[in-house]
Design an enzyme around this catalytic site. Structure first.
Site, PDB file in Angstrom:
ATOM      1  N   GLU A 117       0.482  -1.145   0.179  1.00  0.00           N
ATOM      2  CA  GLU A 117      -0.029  -0.082  -0.154  1.00  0.00           C
ATOM      3  C   GLU A 117       0.823   1.038  -0.380  1.00  0.00           C
ATOM      4  OE1 GLU A 117      -3.562  -0.276   2.700  1.00  0.00           O
ATOM      5  OE2 GLU A 117      -2.563  -1.821   3.056  1.00  0.00           O
ATOM      6  N   GLU A 137      -3.759 -10.720   4.789  1.00  0.00           N
ATOM      7  CA  GLU A 137      -4.377 -10.142   5.517  1.00  0.00           C
ATOM      8  C   GLU A 137      -5.636 -11.207   5.192  1.00  0.00           C
ATOM      9  OE1 GLU A 137      -2.441  -6.663   4.611  1.00  0.00           O
ATOM     10  OE2 GLU A 137      -2.677  -7.949   3.570  1.00  0.00           O
TER      11      GLU A 137
END
Length: 255
Positions: A117, A137
């Site tokens: 990110e 995740e």
């Protein structure tokens, strides 16, 4: 090159208009609460003033650029504290996105979750040929920031985002380049110098012009009426045409 340590963030001396920010939190440069806060504060401090430097963001060592969120900190947290943590990470992504000067990422190893990110909000991403990219995740009971998810989808498209975020499988540097996550893949020993060379070259461009272009790229102009587009264009022109560095660039170009 000398560096100053700010907790888990190291800041090099400025060289030809560029500094290197190094995530330095062994063994994997995982994003602790303190590292997130320190990195955001450092970027905000560097962004102040007309002489703000270009930044190269990298990780210490050669195995990890960033291991993403620190799972050890996450275990045992309640929902409220995790929401607070994600608020801080969202602020960091905003600081990266809005940094007005050149921002180059040098991915030197595993780039995991929040590390991807962060990289996607850089202007240019260089990666070692040994770099690997993964969003784990979905397997770890975590969720990325919505701002980061949106950026992933913008860069790799809906199908690629689904594969990365829902599959949890790593991709290598070559595939990451094919998807647009990475701009250039280089050998490990050449990574930092290549990224610094890019940052120094970009730092030589007129700061006011560079900042105006970055801001324009952030704005959703598709639905704007022409009157608003003209207002912003005129404001940009007033800024750029009174900036000494931009004036010097025009004069040099004109001969």
């Amino acid at each position: 090159m000398t560096t100053a340590s700010l907790g888990a963030v190291q800041v090099s001396d400025e060289t030809d208009g560029a500094v290197v920010l190094t995530l330095s939190r062994p063994p994997a440069n995982a994003l602790s609460n303190s590292l997130i806060s320190r990195l955001a504060t450092t970027l905000e401090d560097l962004a102040r003033g007309p002489a703000a430097p270009a930044v190269v963001l990298t990780g210490a060592g050669d195995r990890f650029f960033c291991a993403g969120g620190d799972l050890k900190e996450a275990v045992g947290r309640d929902a409220a504290s995790m929401a607070e943590r994600m608020t801080s990470f969202h602020a960091l992504l905003c600081a990266l996105e809005k940094f007005p000067r050149p921002l180059v990422c040098a991915v030197n190893g595993w780039c995991v979750g929040g590390g991807i990110e962060m990289a996607l909000f850089a202007d240019v991403v260089y990666a070692s040929s040994r770099a690997r990219f993964v969003f784990p995740e979905v397997d770890h009971g975590m969720v990325p920031a919505v701002k980061g998810i949106g950026r992933v989808r913008e860069v790799v498209g809906d199908r690629g985002a689904r594969r990365l975020l829902l599959g949890g499988e790593p991709v290598d540097a070559a595939e990451a380049k094919a998807w647009g996550i990475v701009d250039e893949v280089v050998e490990p020993g050449e990574l930092l110098e290549a990224a610094c060379a890019q940052a120094r070259a970009a730092a030589a461009k007129p700061p006011a012009v560079f900042a105006a272009l970055k801001l324009a790229l952030l704005q959703e102009t598709a639905g704007w009426p022409d009157e608003k587009r003209l207002q912003v264009t005129a404001a940009d022109a007033r800024t750029v045409f009174t900036d000494p560095a931009a004036r010097a660039a025009r004069e040099a170009w004109n001969g």
